[in-house]
Write a protein that holds these residues in place. Structure first.
Motif, PDB file in Angstrom:
ATOM      1  N   ALA A 416       0.653  -1.031  -0.014  1.00  0.00           N
ATOM      2  CA  ALA A 416      -0.020   0.097   0.093  1.00  0.00           C
ATOM      3  C   ALA A 416       0.903   1.372   0.119  1.00  0.00           C
ATOM      4  N   LEU A 417       2.213   1.030   0.791  1.00  0.00           N
ATOM      5  CA  LEU A 417       2.831   2.340   0.728  1.00  0.00           C
ATOM      6  C   LEU A 417       3.504   2.448  -0.688  1.00  0.00           C
ATOM      7  N   GLY A 418       3.994   1.471  -1.349  1.00  0.00           N
ATOM      8  CA  GLY A 418       4.384   1.522  -2.792  1.00  0.00           C
ATOM      9  C   GLY A 418       3.413   2.258  -3.694  1.00  0.00           C
ATOM     10  N   VAL A 419       2.220   1.760  -3.408  1.00  0.00           N
ATOM     11  CA  VAL A 419       1.169   2.311  -4.327  1.00  0.00           C
ATOM     12  C   VAL A 419       0.812   3.794  -4.215  1.00  0.00           C
ATOM     13  N   CYS A 420       0.938   4.275  -2.696  1.00  0.00           N
ATOM     14  CA  CYS A 420       0.522   5.771  -2.597  1.00  0.00           C
ATOM     15  C   CYS A 420       1.949   6.675  -3.040  1.00  0.00           C
ATOM     16  N   THR A 421       3.116   5.943  -2.894  1.00  0.00           N
ATOM     17  CA  THR A 421       4.174   6.534  -3.542  1.00  0.00           C
ATOM     18  C   THR A 421       4.171   6.764  -4.947  1.00  0.00           C
ATOM     19  N   ALA A 422       3.826   5.716  -5.605  1.00  0.00           N
ATOM     20  CA  ALA A 422       3.642   5.780  -7.182  1.00  0.00           C
ATOM     21  C   ALA A 422       2.906   6.720  -7.483  1.00  0.00           C
ATOM     22  N   ALA A 423       1.554   7.003  -6.837  1.00  0.00           N
ATOM     23  CA  ALA A 423       0.434   7.881  -7.400  1.00  0.00           C
ATOM     24  C   ALA A 423       0.830   9.294  -6.928  1.00  0.00           C
ATOM     25  N   LEU A 424       1.894   9.463  -5.757  1.00  0.00           N
ATOM     26  CA  LEU A 424       2.365  10.874  -5.913  1.00  0.00           C
ATOM     27  C   LEU A 424       3.492  11.209  -6.819  1.00  0.00           C
ATOM     28  N   VAL A 425       4.137  10.295  -7.345  1.00  0.00           N
ATOM     29  CA  VAL A 425       4.978  10.331  -8.397  1.00  0.00           C
ATOM     30  C   VAL A 425       4.349  10.819  -9.579  1.00  0.00           C
ATOM     31  N   LEU A 426       3.272  10.144 -10.053  1.00  0.00           N
ATOM     32  CA  LEU A 426       2.386  10.141 -11.261  1.00  0.00           C
ATOM     33  C   LEU A 426       1.941  11.933 -11.151  1.00  0.00           C
ATOM     34  N   ILE A 427       1.830  12.325  -9.996  1.00  0.00           N
ATOM     35  CA  ILE A 427       1.265  13.769  -9.766  1.00  0.00           C
ATOM     36  C   ILE A 427       2.408  14.487 -10.546  1.00  0.00           C
ATOM     37  N   SER A 428       3.663  14.091 -10.172  1.00  0.00           N
ATOM     38  CA  SER A 428       4.769  14.799 -10.674  1.00  0.00           C
ATOM     39  C   SER A 428       4.813  14.909 -12.360  1.00  0.00           C
ATOM     40  N   VAL A 429       4.598  13.553 -12.810  1.00  0.00           N
ATOM     41  CA  VAL A 429       4.278  13.221 -14.331  1.00  0.00           C
ATOM     42  C   VAL A 429       3.566  14.116 -14.953  1.00  0.00           C
ATOM     43  N   GLY A 430       2.316  14.421 -14.269  1.00  0.00           N
ATOM     44  CA  GLY A 430       1.206  14.932 -14.793  1.00  0.00           C
ATOM     45  C   GLY A 430       1.627  16.693 -14.932  1.00  0.00           C
ATOM     46  N   CYS A 431       2.404  17.253 -13.968  1.00  0.00           N
ATOM     47  CA  CYS A 431       2.785  18.594 -13.841  1.00  0.00           C
ATOM     48  C   CYS A 431       3.741  18.893 -14.838  1.00  0.00           C
ATOM     49  N   LEU A 432       4.743  17.636 -14.809  1.00  0.00           N
ATOM     50  CA  LEU A 432       5.775  17.938 -15.762  1.00  0.00           C
ATOM     51  C   LEU A 432       5.430  17.856 -17.333  1.00  0.00           C
ATOM     52  N   TRP A 433       4.405  17.256 -17.584  1.00  0.00           N
ATOM     53  CA  TRP A 433       3.713  17.053 -18.744  1.00  0.00           C
ATOM     54  C   TRP A 433       3.392  18.562 -19.347  1.00  0.00           C
ATOM     55  N   VAL A 434       2.795  19.278 -18.550  1.00  0.00           N
ATOM     56  CA  VAL A 434       2.351  20.614 -19.006  1.00  0.00           C
ATOM     57  C   VAL A 434       3.316  21.619 -18.711  1.00  0.00           C
ATOM     58  N   LEU A 435       4.216  21.670 -17.802  1.00  0.00           N
ATOM     59  CA  LEU A 435       5.305  22.540 -17.720  1.00  0.00           C
ATOM     60  C   LEU A 435       6.120  22.642 -19.334  1.00  0.00           C
ATOM     61  N   PRO A 436       6.722  23.735 -19.359  1.00  0.00           N
ATOM     62  CA  PRO A 436       7.629  24.096 -20.533  1.00  0.00           C
ATOM     63  C   PRO A 436       8.993  23.638 -20.314  1.00  0.00           C
ATOM     64  N   GLU A 437       9.939  23.449 -21.468  1.00  0.00           N
ATOM     65  CA  GLU A 437      11.257  23.269 -21.545  1.00  0.00           C
ATOM     66  C   GLU A 437      11.701  24.852 -21.369  1.00  0.00           C
ATOM     67  N   THR A 438      12.784  24.922 -20.364  1.00  0.00           N
ATOM     68  CA  THR A 438      13.450  26.316 -20.098  1.00  0.00           C
ATOM     69  C   THR A 438      14.872  26.159 -20.376  1.00  0.00           C
ATOM     70  N   ARG A 439      15.444  25.328 -20.988  1.00  0.00           N
ATOM     71  CA  ARG A 439      16.862  25.233 -21.076  1.00  0.00           C
ATOM     72  C   ARG A 439      17.451  26.471 -21.950  1.00  0.00           C
ATOM     73  N   ASP A 440      16.838  27.058 -22.843  1.00  0.00           N
ATOM     74  CA  ASP A 440      17.122  28.103 -23.439  1.00  0.00           C
ATOM     75  C   ASP A 440      16.495  29.454 -22.914  1.00  0.00           C
ATOM     76  N   THR A 441      15.830  29.458 -21.795  1.00  0.00           N
ATOM     77  CA  THR A 441      15.340  30.794 -21.111  1.00  0.00           C
ATOM     78  C   THR A 441      16.543  31.569 -20.579  1.00  0.00           C
ATOM     79  N   SER A 442      16.342  32.651 -20.770  1.00  0.00           N
ATOM     80  CA  SER A 442      17.191  33.940 -20.176  1.00  0.00           C
ATOM     81  C   SER A 442      16.915  34.263 -18.802  1.00  0.00           C
ATOM     82  N   LEU A 443      17.871  34.332 -18.103  1.00  0.00           N
ATOM     83  CA  LEU A 443      17.534  34.607 -16.388  1.00  0.00           C
ATOM     84  C   LEU A 443      17.690  36.006 -16.274  1.00  0.00           C
ATOM     85  N   THR A 444      18.130  36.710 -17.363  1.00  0.00           N
ATOM     86  CA  THR A 444      18.006  38.274 -17.116  1.00  0.00           C
ATOM     87  C   THR A 444      16.492  38.871 -17.561  1.00  0.00           C
TER      88      THR A 444
END
Length: 446
Positions: A416-444
């Motif tokens: 049950a702990l493993g399933v709960c952990t996997a579910a939380l990681v899938l939240i990260s996957v979902g958010c990452l799917w929407v976030l943009p790539e930032t490698r070429d972003t300027s910090l200035t």
């Protein structure tokens, strides 16, 4: 709503200053890594002690699952205060600079860690012992809340475009080096006086805490001999709008804040399981010796250092998003495999399960040192990066620790702990799917 500050191709932003020379680069890298190593060493030795002895030293009347929950609860207190530290030190860092803030957080964390090592147990001062422990842990949480973002910004804002992943690997590697160092320190103490001896319960566990005083001087010296970042210096010369960075980041970049918080939630959940819970589970439920699990932690820590550094460097070539996404997907799968594997009680299976888990954390964690700062504007970058990082720590890191013992004791057992952990990681996957790539972003800011 803005997700990242980009420089238009037709009018590139002027450079904040000439690139630092090799000697300055070495100082920058050492400053961002040394402080993070020291602070996370303090952080991880607390987690190790919470898994091994705190239930006996500070909660001796509870025992069993209740004592474990209480011990892990004191560890989780820091997660609750980390967002507060992000707001407090983010405000200072965004207003007064990165360097001053990093010196302050280092001193706070170090002094509180030494105080924990000197704190009498419940047998000596009664209920005052756990109360003082929680208070010291809260201050540690404030310090850690301000440390990571400052170190990551100090590295990334000093980096030339195209090499921020390489520069920002140092605070990330610092945290993973600290894990191996903390396990190694406890291993030496354990081998010297024995894990079940009265000496270990009385004073042996305190040695790693007191020894951290020697490391504070190193980090303080390095940070005092570095300069403020050129990106912040350039921004400080422009007319400043009045406002509170905490309110500004939520007003200007709320979507980015929510998605970045979701991204770090799953990663922190797995980090807490790997760095804290599995130490307790292996010794109490699987019957492994303390020395055995600490050796596995050291091996896993070394693997994490290598993979974290490699992933950070590769993110300059392939982008932050693909590497973090690959790491998160692999972590979700391995979280489901982990407990059935280690419950075989085979030392090889236990070692494989933990070392692979730690290595995959490095794959997801390495690029974050550049990725999160690249999402936010300079004027509230410290607050935005730090707060999203530490809110994920509360939701994922603290949440999974408080739920771990009850989930493992349920009818489904540790699966049950493993399933709960996997579910939380899938939240990260979902958010990452929407976030943009930032490698070429300027910090200035433009």
């Amino acid at each position: 709503m803005t997700t990242a500050v980009r420089t238009p191709p037709s009018s590139p932003a002027p450079a904040a200053g000439p690139p630092p020379d090799r000697r300055a680069i070495r100082r920058i890298n050492l400053a961002s890594m040394a402080g993070t190593t020291i602070e996370y060493y303090d952080y991880f030795i607390y987690g190790t002690a919470a898994a091994l002895v705190f239930d006996k030293v500070f909660f001796p009347s509870m025992g069993g699952v209740t004592g474990a929950i209480a011990a892990f609860g004191t560890f989780a207190v820091a997660f609750v205060f980390r967002p507060v530290g992000s707001i407090l030190f983010g405000h200072i860092g965004d207003r007064l600079g990165r360097k001053r803030t990093l010196i302050l957080t280092l001193m706070m964390m170090g002094l509180c860690t030494v105080a924990v090592g000197l704190l009498p147990g419940a047998a000596t001062i009664g209920i005052a012992a756990p109360i003082l422990l929680v208070a010291l842990r809260a201050v540690q949480g404030l310090a850690v809340g301000g440390e990571w973002a400052g170190a990551a910004l100090f590295a990334s804002e000093n980096a030339p475009d195209g090499r921020r992943g390489r520069f920002a690997l140092y605070p990330q590697v610092g945290a993973t080096v600290a894990f191996a160092l903390a396990a190694g320190t406890f291993l030496v103490v354990d081998l010297g006086i024995g894990e079940t001896s009265a000496a270990f319960l009385s004073w042996g566990w305190r040695v790693p805490f007191v020894l951290s005083a020697l490391l504070i001087g190193v980090g303080l010296y390095v940070r005092l001999h570095t300069e403020e970042t050129p990106v912040f210096t350039a921004a400080a010369r422009t007319p400043r709008r009045r406002g509170v960075p905490f309110l500004e980041v939520w007003r200007r970049q709320p979507r980015t804040m929510l998605l970045a918080t979701g991204l770090t939630t799953g990663i922190f959940a797995v980090m807490s399981i790997a760095s804290v819970y599995l130490t307790s589970y292996a010794t109490s439920a699987l019957g492994m010796s303390t020395a055995g699990i600490l050796v596995i932690d050291i091996i896993g820590g070394i693997a994490t250092v290598a993979i974290t550094a490699t992933a950070a460097v590769l993110s300059d070539r392939f982008g932050r998003r693909p590497l973090v996404l690959a790491g998160c997907i692999a972590l979700a799968v391995w979280s489901l495999v982990l407990f059935p594997l280690i419950d075989t009680r085979s030392p090889l299976a236990i070692g494989t399960g933990i070392v692979v888990l730690l290595g995959l954390i490095g794959l997801a964690y390495g690029p974050l040192g550049a990725y999160l700062p690249e999402m936010f504007s300079t004027r509230h970058r410290y607050t935005g990066a730090g707060l999203s990082y530490n809110l994920g720590g509360v939701l994922g890191g603290a949440g999974i620790l408080l739920a771990a013992a009850p989930l493992a004791a349920s009818g489904w057992g540790p699966i049950a702990l493993g399933v709960c952990t996997a579910a939380l990681v899938l939240i990260s996957v979902g958010c990452l799917w929407v976030l943009p790539e930032t490698r070429d972003t300027s910090l200035t800011d433009v």
